[in-house]
Design a protein around this motif. Structure first.
Motif, PDB file in Angstrom:
ATOM      1  N   VAL A 242      -4.603 -46.837 -56.893  1.00 56.14           N
ATOM      2  CA  VAL A 242      -5.313 -45.879 -56.036  1.00 56.14           C
ATOM      3  C   VAL A 242      -4.385 -45.357 -54.949  1.00 56.14           C
ATOM      4  O   VAL A 242      -4.348 -44.153 -54.655  1.00 56.14           O
ATOM      5  CB  VAL A 242      -6.572 -46.531 -55.424  1.00 56.14           C
ATOM      6  N   MET A 243      -3.619 -46.250 -54.330  1.00 55.09           N
ATOM      7  CA  MET A 243      -2.722 -45.827 -53.262  1.00 55.09           C
ATOM      8  C   MET A 243      -1.599 -44.922 -53.782  1.00 55.09           C
ATOM      9  O   MET A 243      -1.145 -44.011 -53.086  1.00 55.09           O
ATOM     10  CB  MET A 243      -2.140 -47.045 -52.547  1.00 55.09           C
ATOM     11  N   LYS A 244      -1.170 -45.156 -55.008  1.00 53.07           N
ATOM     12  CA  LYS A 244      -0.174 -44.262 -55.601  1.00 53.07           C
ATOM     13  C   LYS A 244      -0.772 -42.867 -55.795  1.00 53.07           C
ATOM     14  O   LYS A 244      -0.099 -41.849 -55.570  1.00 53.07           O
ATOM     15  CB  LYS A 244       0.302 -44.819 -56.951  1.00 53.07           C
ATOM     16  N   ALA A 245      -2.043 -42.811 -56.187  1.00 54.93           N
ATOM     17  CA  ALA A 245      -2.720 -41.523 -56.332  1.00 54.93           C
ATOM     18  C   ALA A 245      -2.879 -40.824 -54.982  1.00 54.93           C
ATOM     19  O   ALA A 245      -2.857 -39.591 -54.905  1.00 54.93           O
ATOM     20  CB  ALA A 245      -4.088 -41.714 -56.992  1.00 54.93           C
ATOM     21  N   VAL A 246      -3.023 -41.605 -53.914  1.00 54.16           N
ATOM     22  CA  VAL A 246      -3.062 -41.024 -52.565  1.00 54.16           C
ATOM     23  C   VAL A 246      -1.700 -40.438 -52.223  1.00 54.16           C
ATOM     24  O   VAL A 246      -1.602 -39.320 -51.688  1.00 54.16           O
ATOM     25  CB  VAL A 246      -3.474 -42.075 -51.514  1.00 54.16           C
ATOM     26  N   GLN A 247      -0.650 -41.169 -52.526  1.00 52.09           N
ATOM     27  CA  GLN A 247       0.699 -40.674 -52.273  1.00 52.09           C
ATOM     28  C   GLN A 247       0.946 -39.338 -52.989  1.00 52.09           C
ATOM     29  O   GLN A 247       1.598 -38.443 -52.445  1.00 52.09           O
ATOM     30  CB  GLN A 247       1.741 -41.690 -52.747  1.00 52.09           C
ATOM     31  N   GLU A 248       0.395 -39.223 -54.200  1.00 48.20           N
ATOM     32  CA  GLU A 248       0.587 -38.013 -55.000  1.00 48.20           C
ATOM     33  C   GLU A 248      -0.427 -36.925 -54.643  1.00 48.20           C
ATOM     34  O   GLU A 248      -0.419 -35.853 -55.250  1.00 48.20           O
ATOM     35  CB  GLU A 248       0.480 -38.357 -56.487  1.00 48.20           C
ATOM     36  N   ASN A 249      -1.310 -37.217 -53.686  1.00 46.14           N
ATOM     37  CA  ASN A 249      -2.342 -36.287 -53.233  1.00 46.14           C
ATOM     38  C   ASN A 249      -3.345 -35.938 -54.341  1.00 46.14           C
ATOM     39  O   ASN A 249      -3.958 -34.867 -54.322  1.00 46.14           O
ATOM     40  CB  ASN A 249      -1.731 -35.004 -52.665  1.00 46.14           C
ATOM     41  N   ILE A 250      -3.526 -36.858 -55.283  1.00 44.37           N
ATOM     42  CA  ILE A 250      -4.578 -36.701 -56.287  1.00 44.37           C
ATOM     43  C   ILE A 250      -5.890 -37.228 -55.702  1.00 44.37           C
ATOM     44  O   ILE A 250      -6.957 -36.650 -55.904  1.00 44.37           O
ATOM     45  CB  ILE A 250      -4.217 -37.458 -57.580  1.00 44.37           C
ATOM     46  N   ILE A 251      -5.781 -38.347 -54.983  1.00 41.14           N
ATOM     47  CA  ILE A 251      -6.896 -38.853 -54.183  1.00 41.14           C
ATOM     48  C   ILE A 251      -6.570 -38.538 -52.723  1.00 41.14           C
ATOM     49  O   ILE A 251      -5.501 -38.912 -52.227  1.00 41.14           O
ATOM     50  CB  ILE A 251      -7.093 -40.365 -54.379  1.00 41.14           C
ATOM     51  N   GLN A 252      -7.469 -37.839 -52.060  1.00 43.04           N
ATOM     52  CA  GLN A 252      -7.190 -37.408 -50.685  1.00 43.04           C
ATOM     53  C   GLN A 252      -7.568 -38.466 -49.642  1.00 43.04           C
ATOM     54  O   GLN A 252      -6.969 -38.511 -48.573  1.00 43.04           O
ATOM     55  CB  GLN A 252      -7.932 -36.102 -50.383  1.00 43.04           C
ATOM     56  N   VAL A 253      -8.556 -39.306 -49.968  1.00 40.64           N
ATOM     57  CA  VAL A 253      -8.971 -40.361 -49.036  1.00 40.64           C
ATOM     58  C   VAL A 253      -9.282 -41.626 -49.824  1.00 40.64           C
ATOM     59  O   VAL A 253     -10.099 -41.606 -50.747  1.00 40.64           O
ATOM     60  CB  VAL A 253     -10.224 -39.956 -48.222  1.00 40.64           C
ATOM     61  N   ALA A 254      -8.625 -42.723 -49.440  1.00 38.67           N
ATOM     62  CA  ALA A 254      -8.958 -44.039 -49.989  1.00 38.67           C
ATOM     63  C   ALA A 254      -9.493 -44.887 -48.844  1.00 38.67           C
ATOM     64  O   ALA A 254      -8.912 -44.908 -47.754  1.00 38.67           O
ATOM     65  CB  ALA A 254      -7.732 -44.700 -50.606  1.00 38.67           C
ATOM     66  N   ILE A 255     -10.601 -45.558 -49.090  1.00 39.37           N
ATOM     67  CA  ILE A 255     -11.221 -46.394 -48.067  1.00 39.37           C
ATOM     68  C   ILE A 255     -10.965 -47.853 -48.427  1.00 39.37           C
ATOM     69  O   ILE A 255     -11.598 -48.411 -49.324  1.00 39.37           O
ATOM     70  CB  ILE A 255     -12.729 -46.089 -47.958  1.00 39.37           C
ATOM     71  N   SER A 256     -10.003 -48.446 -47.726  1.00 37.94           N
ATOM     72  CA  SER A 256      -9.617 -49.837 -47.991  1.00 37.94           C
ATOM     73  C   SER A 256     -10.603 -50.796 -47.339  1.00 37.94           C
ATOM     74  O   SER A 256     -10.957 -50.644 -46.168  1.00 37.94           O
ATOM     75  CB  SER A 256      -8.206 -50.097 -47.455  1.00 37.94           C
ATOM     76  N   ARG A 257     -11.007 -51.810 -48.082  1.00 34.42           N
ATOM     77  CA  ARG A 257     -11.952 -52.814 -47.581  1.00 34.42           C
ATOM     78  C   ARG A 257     -11.257 -53.990 -46.893  1.00 34.42           C
ATOM     79  O   ARG A 257     -11.879 -54.983 -46.588  1.00 34.42           O
ATOM     80  CB  ARG A 257     -12.818 -53.310 -48.740  1.00 34.42           C
ATOM     81  N   ARG A 258      -9.972 -53.868 -46.653  1.00 32.76           N
ATOM     82  CA  ARG A 258      -9.199 -54.845 -45.903  1.00 32.76           C
ATOM     83  C   ARG A 258      -9.305 -56.256 -46.493  1.00 32.76           C
ATOM     84  O   ARG A 258      -9.799 -57.189 -45.847  1.00 32.76           O
ATOM     85  CB  ARG A 258      -9.638 -54.847 -44.439  1.00 32.76           C
ATOM     86  N   PRO A 259      -8.832 -56.458 -47.722  1.00 31.72           N
ATOM     87  CA  PRO A 259      -8.964 -57.778 -48.359  1.00 31.72           C
ATOM     88  C   PRO A 259      -8.259 -58.908 -47.615  1.00 31.72           C
ATOM     89  O   PRO A 259      -8.764 -60.038 -47.588  1.00 31.72           O
ATOM     90  CB  PRO A 259      -8.376 -57.558 -49.756  1.00 31.72           C
ATOM     91  N   TYR A 260      -7.096 -58.624 -47.025  1.00 32.72           N
ATOM     92  CA  TYR A 260      -6.398 -59.667 -46.273  1.00 32.72           C
ATOM     93  C   TYR A 260      -7.283 -60.176 -45.139  1.00 32.72           C
ATOM     94  O   TYR A 260      -7.438 -61.392 -44.955  1.00 32.72           O
ATOM     95  CB  TYR A 260      -5.093 -59.103 -45.714  1.00 32.72           C
ATOM     96  N   ARG A 261      -7.880 -59.271 -44.401  1.00 37.06           N
ATOM     97  CA  ARG A 261      -8.729 -59.672 -43.286  1.00 37.06           C
ATOM     98  C   ARG A 261     -10.002 -60.361 -43.775  1.00 37.06           C
ATOM     99  O   ARG A 261     -10.541 -61.240 -43.096  1.00 37.06           O
ATOM    100  CB  ARG A 261      -9.097 -58.455 -42.442  1.00 37.06           C
ATOM    101  N   LEU A 262     -10.467 -59.981 -44.955  1.00 33.77           N
ATOM    102  CA  LEU A 262     -11.619 -60.650 -45.552  1.00 33.77           C
ATOM    103  C   LEU A 262     -11.323 -62.133 -45.750  1.00 33.77           C
ATOM    104  O   LEU A 262     -12.117 -63.006 -45.376  1.00 33.77           O
ATOM    105  CB  LEU A 262     -11.960 -59.992 -46.893  1.00 33.77           C
TER     106      LEU A 262
END
Length: 319
Positions: A242-262
């Protein structure tokens, strides 16, 4: 968000002030061996080091409700101080978790709530995540256009995300939502399954993907259909794909659920329950007994900053 952060700090301070130095053993049962649960594990183990807690983290190779029940029964057959369970099937594992609660062993539901089988829930508020997705979608569309929602009807959590999304979008009279569809309908939506190559719904300007896996499938379909510059995508997810798709501007917004903090929050709360008592801990948590680690909005413009944040946590970005 401010309340979430305050609760997190209070629990950390409270945990750090206890005096009993007895070794604490905590077991965490995740859902699958993937990037999300690897980051949860990293956060949990980091908290374990900070608080001198022995954290045992278990996941199946892929989601397997029966495996989770067997593993949980194995865990509780031996002495254990606290348990957190990320249930793949809350209904089937609830009786076992309820027994743990009745035995007065601190027990948390993680990532997916099991309301009758836990003392508290640590995880994303799905309705809130959906609202964040709705606000992001409205903004990138310029507050006008038609939006498609791609979901999996078999997952209850997704319904909450969709409702949060709809409630925000419905505040904007120039944005319309077509009926929710599944990943099997994406090619039809984009016109990839007809000889004319025209979208089934030509005026769709935005797509809301309710999960990581759905975002990955959607990004691949858009790229294959050469429509990644025509449709705006908002996705709840944080996988490397998903983050790679954000880098390529295919996905404009990714909403991370913060797994490390979870994972970190999970160990903090369990540690506090073990050291200071279950009821004493619940007093300082929200009345809902839910601790939400919050979300991070990732876009092409801030993804480098997001990568830096991951690196500081000890997470090697895989995108």
């Amino acid at each position: 968000m401010k309340k979430i952060i305050i609760v997190f700090i209070i629990v950390l301070l409270f945990s750090s002030c206890t005096k009993n130095r007895k070794q604490i053993d905590i077991a965490i049962l995740g859902k699958a061996n993937d990037s999300y649960w690897n980051d949860v594990k990293l956060g949990a183990e980091s908290a374990g080091k900070d608080l001198d807690v022995n954290v045992k983290f278990y996941v199946p190779s892929r989601e397997d409700p029966a495996w989770q029940i067997r593993k949980l029964e194995e865990i509780i057959s031996k002495p254990i101080d606290g348990i957190a369970v990320a249930a793949s099937d809350p209904k089937s594992i609830e009786p076992t978790m309820s027994g743990i609660v009745q035995s007065n062993i601190p027990c948390l539901a993680l990532d997916r709530d099991v309301a009758k089988g836990r003392h508290a829930y640590i995880g994303t508020a799905n309705y809130y995540a959906g609202q964040q997705a709705g606000e992001s979608m409205a903004e990138i569309l310029g507050y006008g256009g038609t939006v498609a929602i791609i979901t999996d009807p078999s997952v209850p959590d997704f319904a909450q995300r969709i409702q949060g999304f709809r409630d925000i979008i419905n505040e904007h009279e120039n944005i319309g939502i077509i009926s929710s569809i599944t990943t099997s309908d994406i090619e039809s939506l984009l016109g990839m399954d007809n000889s004319f190559g025209k979208p089934a719904i030509p005026n769709v300007k935005g797509i809301f993907c309710v999960s990581d896996s759905i975002g990955i499938v959607t990004a691949k379909a858009l790229k294959k259909a050469n429509q990644s510059d025509q449709v705006k995508v908002v996705c709840i997810g944080e996988s490397p794909e998903v983050m790679k798709a954000v880098q390529e501007n295919i996905i404009q917004v990714a909403i991370s659920r913060r797994p490390y903090r979870l994972g970190y929050s999970c160990v903090l709360v369990l540690h506090n329950m073990i050291k200071s008592g279950i009821n004493n801990t619940l007093i300082i948590l929200p009345k809902s007994e839910i601790v939400d680690p919050g979300v991070v909005i990732v876009t092409p413009s801030n993804i480098d900053e997001y990568k830096e944040q991951l690196s500081k946590l000890g997470i090697k970005p895989r995108f």
